[in-house]
Design an enzyme around this catalytic site. Structure first.
Site, PDB file in Angstrom:
ATOM      1  CB  THR A 166     -47.384  19.801  -0.295  1.00  0.00           C
ATOM      2  OG1 THR A 166     -47.489  19.260  -1.604  1.00  0.00           O
ATOM      3  CG2 THR A 166     -48.291  18.946   0.603  1.00  0.00           C
ATOM      4  CG  ASP A 167     -48.792  21.134  -5.392  1.00  0.00           C
ATOM      5  OD1 ASP A 167     -48.301  20.157  -4.792  1.00  0.00           O
ATOM      6  OD2 ASP A 167     -48.475  21.420  -6.572  1.00  0.00           O
ATOM      7  CD  GLU A 168     -47.771  15.458  -3.529  1.00  0.00           C
ATOM      8  OE1 GLU A 168     -48.237  14.445  -2.998  1.00  0.00           O
ATOM      9  OE2 GLU A 168     -46.657  15.500  -4.071  1.00  0.00           O
ATOM     10  CE1 TYR A 171     -45.278  15.125   2.268  1.00  0.00           C
ATOM     11  CE2 TYR A 171     -46.322  15.335   0.116  1.00  0.00           C
ATOM     12  CZ  TYR A 171     -45.565  15.873   1.139  1.00  0.00           C
ATOM     13  OH  TYR A 171     -45.090  17.169   1.041  1.00  0.00           O
ATOM     14  CE  LYS A 221     -46.510  19.093   4.575  1.00  0.00           C
ATOM     15  NZ  LYS A 221     -45.425  19.603   5.458  1.00  0.00           N
TER      16      LYS A 221
HETATM   17  P1  NAD Z   1     -36.797  16.661   2.983  1.00  0.00           P
HETATM   18  O1  NAD Z   1     -37.315  15.272   3.135  1.00  0.00           O
HETATM   19  O2  NAD Z   1     -35.671  16.930   2.055  1.00  0.00           O
HETATM   20  O3  NAD Z   1     -36.345  17.219   4.415  1.00  0.00           O
HETATM   21  C1  NAD Z   1     -37.073  16.986   5.578  1.00  0.00           C
HETATM   22  C2  NAD Z   1     -36.206  17.378   6.764  1.00  0.00           C
HETATM   23  O4  NAD Z   1     -36.978  17.180   7.961  1.00  0.00           O
HETATM   24  C3  NAD Z   1     -34.948  16.517   6.915  1.00  0.00           C
HETATM   25  O5  NAD Z   1     -33.843  17.330   7.234  1.00  0.00           O
HETATM   26  C4  NAD Z   1     -35.283  15.585   8.068  1.00  0.00           C
HETATM   27  O6  NAD Z   1     -34.148  15.167   8.815  1.00  0.00           O
HETATM   28  C5  NAD Z   1     -36.195  16.465   8.902  1.00  0.00           C
HETATM   29  N1  NAD Z   1     -37.099  15.672   9.762  1.00  0.00           N
HETATM   30  C6  NAD Z   1     -37.873  14.621   9.377  1.00  0.00           C
HETATM   31  N2  NAD Z   1     -38.533  14.144  10.448  1.00  0.00           N
HETATM   32  C7  NAD Z   1     -38.185  14.922  11.513  1.00  0.00           C
HETATM   33  C8  NAD Z   1     -38.553  14.939  12.885  1.00  0.00           C
HETATM   34  N3  NAD Z   1     -39.404  14.037  13.389  1.00  0.00           N
HETATM   35  N4  NAD Z   1     -38.026  15.890  13.677  1.00  0.00           N
HETATM   36  C9  NAD Z   1     -37.153  16.808  13.180  1.00  0.00           C
HETATM   37  N5  NAD Z   1     -36.755  16.823  11.910  1.00  0.00           N
HETATM   38  C10 NAD Z   1     -37.272  15.900  11.071  1.00  0.00           C
HETATM   39  O7  NAD Z   1     -38.068  17.546   2.625  1.00  0.00           O
HETATM   40  P2  NAD Z   1     -38.201  18.812   1.665  1.00  0.00           P
HETATM   41  O8  NAD Z   1     -38.419  18.351   0.289  1.00  0.00           O
HETATM   42  O9  NAD Z   1     -37.105  19.750   1.978  1.00  0.00           O
HETATM   43  O10 NAD Z   1     -39.590  19.406   2.200  1.00  0.00           O
HETATM   44  C11 NAD Z   1     -39.621  20.291   3.303  1.00  0.00           C
HETATM   45  C12 NAD Z   1     -41.055  20.673   3.582  1.00  0.00           C
HETATM   46  O11 NAD Z   1     -41.631  21.286   2.438  1.00  0.00           O
HETATM   47  C13 NAD Z   1     -41.963  19.498   3.920  1.00  0.00           C
HETATM   48  O12 NAD Z   1     -42.845  19.899   4.942  1.00  0.00           O
HETATM   49  C14 NAD Z   1     -42.713  19.222   2.627  1.00  0.00           C
HETATM   50  O13 NAD Z   1     -43.980  18.672   2.894  1.00  0.00           O
HETATM   51  C15 NAD Z   1     -42.820  20.612   2.051  1.00  0.00           C
HETATM   52  N6  NAD Z   1     -42.891  20.710   0.585  1.00  0.00           N
HETATM   53  C16 NAD Z   1     -41.974  20.080  -0.195  1.00  0.00           C
HETATM   54  C17 NAD Z   1     -42.021  20.254  -1.593  1.00  0.00           C
HETATM   55  C18 NAD Z   1     -40.999  19.603  -2.508  1.00  0.00           C
HETATM   56  O14 NAD Z   1     -41.142  19.681  -3.724  1.00  0.00           O
HETATM   57  N7  NAD Z   1     -39.948  18.969  -1.993  1.00  0.00           N
HETATM   58  C19 NAD Z   1     -43.017  21.059  -2.156  1.00  0.00           C
HETATM   59  C20 NAD Z   1     -43.949  21.667  -1.311  1.00  0.00           C
HETATM   60  C21 NAD Z   1     -43.862  21.507   0.052  1.00  0.00           C
HETATM   61  O1  DAU Z   2     -46.174  18.875  -5.252  1.00  0.00           O
HETATM   62  C1  DAU Z   2     -45.352  19.061  -4.153  1.00  0.00           C
HETATM   63  C2  DAU Z   2     -44.751  17.738  -3.737  1.00  0.00           C
HETATM   64  O2  DAU Z   2     -43.781  17.412  -4.729  1.00  0.00           O
HETATM   65  C3  DAU Z   2     -44.121  17.761  -2.358  1.00  0.00           C
HETATM   66  O3  DAU Z   2     -45.111  17.992  -1.394  1.00  0.00           O
HETATM   67  C4  DAU Z   2     -43.410  16.428  -2.047  1.00  0.00           C
HETATM   68  O4  DAU Z   2     -42.742  16.511  -0.805  1.00  0.00           O
HETATM   69  C5  DAU Z   2     -42.406  16.168  -3.155  1.00  0.00           C
HETATM   70  O5  DAU Z   2     -41.795  14.914  -2.950  1.00  0.00           O
HETATM   71  C6  DAU Z   2     -43.085  16.202  -4.519  1.00  0.00           C
HETATM   72  O6  DAU Z   2     -43.983  15.079  -4.688  1.00  0.00           O
HETATM   73  P1  DAU Z   2     -44.096  14.281  -6.075  1.00  0.00           P
HETATM   74  O7  DAU Z   2     -44.611  12.932  -5.794  1.00  0.00           O
HETATM   75  O8  DAU Z   2     -44.768  15.111  -7.093  1.00  0.00           O
HETATM   76  O9  DAU Z   2     -42.513  14.254  -6.466  1.00  0.00           O
HETATM   77  P2  DAU Z   2     -41.563  13.067  -6.990  1.00  0.00           P
HETATM   78  O10 DAU Z   2     -40.258  13.712  -7.321  1.00  0.00           O
HETATM   79  O11 DAU Z   2     -41.562  11.897  -6.091  1.00  0.00           O
HETATM   80  O12 DAU Z   2     -42.272  12.639  -8.351  1.00  0.00           O
HETATM   81  C7  DAU Z   2     -42.540  13.587  -9.377  1.00  0.00           C
HETATM   82  C8  DAU Z   2     -43.273  12.865 -10.490  1.00  0.00           C
HETATM   83  O13 DAU Z   2     -42.368  11.936 -11.109  1.00  0.00           O
HETATM   84  C9  DAU Z   2     -44.446  12.037 -10.025  1.00  0.00           C
HETATM   85  O14 DAU Z   2     -45.483  12.102 -10.982  1.00  0.00           O
HETATM   86  C10 DAU Z   2     -43.921  10.614  -9.950  1.00  0.00           C
HETATM   87  C11 DAU Z   2     -42.874  10.589 -11.058  1.00  0.00           C
HETATM   88  N1  DAU Z   2     -41.709   9.689 -10.816  1.00  0.00           N
HETATM   89  C12 DAU Z   2     -41.014   9.830  -9.672  1.00  0.00           C
HETATM   90  C13 DAU Z   2     -39.915   9.031  -9.401  1.00  0.00           C
HETATM   91  C14 DAU Z   2     -39.156   9.173  -8.100  1.00  0.00           C
HETATM   92  C15 DAU Z   2     -41.336   8.771 -11.789  1.00  0.00           C
HETATM   93  O15 DAU Z   2     -41.966   8.672 -12.856  1.00  0.00           O
HETATM   94  N2  DAU Z   2     -40.244   7.981 -11.527  1.00  0.00           N
HETATM   95  C16 DAU Z   2     -39.539   8.054 -10.363  1.00  0.00           C
HETATM   96  O16 DAU Z   2     -38.564   7.263 -10.195  1.00  0.00           O
END
Ligand code: NAD
Ligand code: DAU
Length: 371
Positions: free
Chosen positions: A147-149, A173, A177
Site C-alpha cells: 500500500t501507499d500508506e 495497519y 504493511k
Molecule cells: P480485504 O480485507 O478485502 O481482503 C483481505 C482478504 O484476506 C480476505 O479475503 C480475508 O479473508 C483474507 N485473509 C485475512 N487474513 C488472512 C489469513 N490470516 N490467512 C488467509 N487469508 C486471510 O482486503 P483488500 O482491500 O482486498 O486488500 C488486499 C491487499 O491489498 C491487502 O494486502 C492490502 O494491504 C492491499 N491494498 C489494499 C488497498 C485498498 O484500497 N483496499 C490499496 C492498496 C493495497
Molecule cells: O491507500 C491505500 C489504502 O486505502 C489501503 O492500503 C487500505 O487497505 C484501504 O483500506 C485504504 O485505506 P484508507 O484508510 O485510506 O481507506 P478508508 O476507505 O478506510 O478511508 C478513506 C478516507 O475516508 C480516509 O481519509 C478516512 C475517511 N473516512 C472513512 C470512513 C470509513 C471517513 O471520513 N468516514 C468513514 O466512515
C-alpha cells in the site's frame, strides 16, 4: 486435506493467490480468468475472515482450473503442504488485515497476519523454489501486494510518493504493511529471492466491504442513514478503479524487473467530502424516478464525526516508474468508475445484505457510536 481439480492442459502456469476471497483478490481472480481463460490455473488460499466472502467467486468456482483452499497464511504446515502438493509458479500475496480503523482498535491481529503471515508465505515459497546451489528455479515469482500508506502522509499542497520515498507509516495497519515490505526486501537482498513489491493507492469497485469509505457511503445513503465524515472531510486519497490495479499486478509479474518495487496510482486525488458529494449526485442521477430510495438520498445525511486517530492527511502516488518501464496507465476515469461501482451495488443488493448482517452491525455500532 486438499481437494484439487487438475487441469489437463500442459504448460499451464499455476498461481497461488492469497486473500483471493477479499475485495482486490477476487477482482484480480476475475480479471486473470477473463484475460487468460484456461491458460492458467489459480489456487486461492483464504482464511475467510469477516472480509473474505466465497460469494465473490461464485462465477468461477466451477472452473476446472480454479481451486479454493480454506487456510490461514499463518499456518505454516498448511501453506507448506500446498507448495509440496502443487507446482506453484507464481505467488500473488493479497491476504492481510486491511482496514485502518480496525487496526487502531485491535492492532495485534494486524501484526500476526500481515507480518507473520507474510514471513510464512516467503519462507514456504523459498523452501519450495530454492535449488541446491541457492539459486531459484526459472520463472518462479512472488508478488507482494502492498500500500501507499507505508510512505506516511503528504502535505496538502505538494509532493508525491515515489519508490524512493522513505517509509514513515503511522497507523498499526500501515506499520504492519511496512514491516511485511521490509521482510520481502530482506529476502530479495539476502537470498536474491525472485520477488516484486507493489505499493498501490486507494482502490474502489465491486465487492468492496462496506467498512471502507465508498461502499459505506453508498450503502448508508441508500438507506437514509447518516454519512459519517471524519474530521473536516478534507483528507485526500488517490482513487484507482480495482481492475486497473489487477492489470498492473499482472503486468508487473509479466514485465517488471525482479527485485523492484512499483508504485501504482492514478493521479486521481480527491478530498473525502468531494467523494461523498459525487456519490450522492451519482445515486440521484442513476436511481429510477419511481424508486422510493430517491427520497432518502440527500446531502443532509452528511454528518461530521470525530476524526480518525493519527489520520494521514494526503496520499498521492507518482506512477512514473510503472508507466516508463512497463507501460501501465490507469484506464478508468473516476466519473466512469464510480458509475460502474454504483451500478454493481444496485445489481447486488443481496450481496450487501449478506455482508452487513450479523457481525457487521456490531462493528458499525461500536465504531460509529450512534452516528
Ligand atoms: P480485504 O480485507 O478485502 O481482503 C483481505 C482478504 O484476506 C480476505 O479475503 C480475508 O479473508 C483474507 N485473509 C485475512 N487474513 C488472512 C489469513 N490470516 N490467512 C488467509 N487469508 C486471510 O482486503 P483488500 O482491500 O482486498 O486488500 C488486499 C491487499 O491489498 C491487502 O494486502 C492490502 O494491504 C492491499 N491494498 C489494499 C488497498 C485498498 O484500497 N483496499 C490499496 C492498496 C493495497
Ligand atoms: O491507500 C491505500 C489504502 O486505502 C489501503 O492500503 C487500505 O487497505 C484501504 O483500506 C485504504 O485505506 P484508507 O484508510 O485510506 O481507506 P478508508 O476507505 O478506510 O478511508 C478513506 C478516507 O475516508 C480516509 O481519509 C478516512 C475517511 N473516512 C472513512 C470512513 C470509513 C471517513 O471520513 N468516514 C468513514 O466512515
Amino acid at each position: 486435506m486438499i481437494t484439487e481439480k487438475e487441469t489437463t492442459k500442459e504448460m499451464v502456469r499455476t498461481y497461488l493467490v492469497t486473500g483471493g476471497a477479499g475485495f482486490i483478490g477476487s477482482n484480480y481472480i476475475h480479471y486473470m480468468f477473463r484475460k487468460y481463460g484456461d491458460q492458467i490455473r489459480i489456487i486461492n488460499v483464504d482464511a475467510l475472515t469477516y472480509a473474505g466472502n466465497p460469494e465473490n467467486l461464485k462465477e468461477v468456482e466451477e472452473r476446472e482450473n480454479y481451486t479454493f483452499i480454506k487456510a490461514d497464511i499463518c499456518d505454516k504446515d498448511a501453506i507448506r503442504a500446498i507448495f509440496q502438493q502443487n507446482e506453484i509458479d507464481r505467488v500473488v500475496h493479497f491476504a492481510a488485515e486491511s482496514h485502518v480503523d480496525r487496526s487502531i482498535r485491535n492492532p495485534e491481529v494486524f501484526v500476526q497476519t500481515n507480518v507473520y503471515g507474510t514471513a510464512v508465505m516467503l519462507n514456504c515459497a523459498k523452501e519450495a523454489w530454492e535449488q541446491p546451489d541457492g539459486s531459484f528455479a526459472e520463472g518462479k515469482k512472488f508478488l507482494h501486494v502492498s500500500t501507499d500508506e507505508v510512505y506516511g502522509s503528504l502535505e496538502e499542497d505538494g509532493g508525491y510518493f515515489y519508490e524512493t520515498t522513505p517509509y514513515a507509516p503511522h497507523s498499526p495497519y500501515s506499520a504492519s504493511k511496512a514491516s511485511s515490505d521490509f521482510l520481502v526486501k530482506s529476502y530479495i537482498d539476502t537470498y536474491h529471492f525472485p520477488a516484486n513489491i507493489t505499493n498501490c493507492s486507494n482502490n474502489y469497485g465491486p465487492y468492496q466491504f462496506p467498512e471502507k469509505l465508498i461502499p459505506l457511503m453508498i450503502n448508508n445513503a441508500l438507506q437514509g442513514k447518516s454519512l459519517p465524515v471524519y474530521g473536516d472531510g478534507k483528507n485526500v486519497r488517490d482513487w484507482l478503479y480495482v481492475d486497473d490495479h489487477a492489470k498492473a499486478i499482472d503486468l508487473v509479474q509479466e514485465k517488471g524487473r525482479l527485485g523492484e518495487t512499483y508504485n501504482i496510482g492514478g493521479h486521481n486525488e480527491k478530498q473525502n467530502i468531494e467523494i461523498i458529494h459525487t456519490i450522492i449526485e451519482t445515486l440521484l442521477e442513476m436511481l429510477p424516478k419511481e424508486d422510493e430510495r430517491r427520497k432518502l438520498v440527500s446531502k443532509d445525511l452528511i454528518t461530521y464525526v470525530e476524526d480518525r486517530k493519527g489520520h494521514d492527511r494526503r496520499y498521492a502516488i507518482a506512477p512514473d516508474k510503472i508507466r516508463a518501464e512497463i507501460g501501465w496507465e490507469p484506464e478508468t476515469m473516476f466519473k466512469d468508475g464510480i458509475k460502474k461501482t454504483i451500478a454493481w451495488y444496485f445489481a447486488h443488493e443481496q450481496w450487501m445484505e449478506n455482508v452487513t448482517s450479523g457481525d457487521y452491525q456490531k462493528y458499525y455500532e461500536e465504531m460509529y457510536k450512534g452516528n
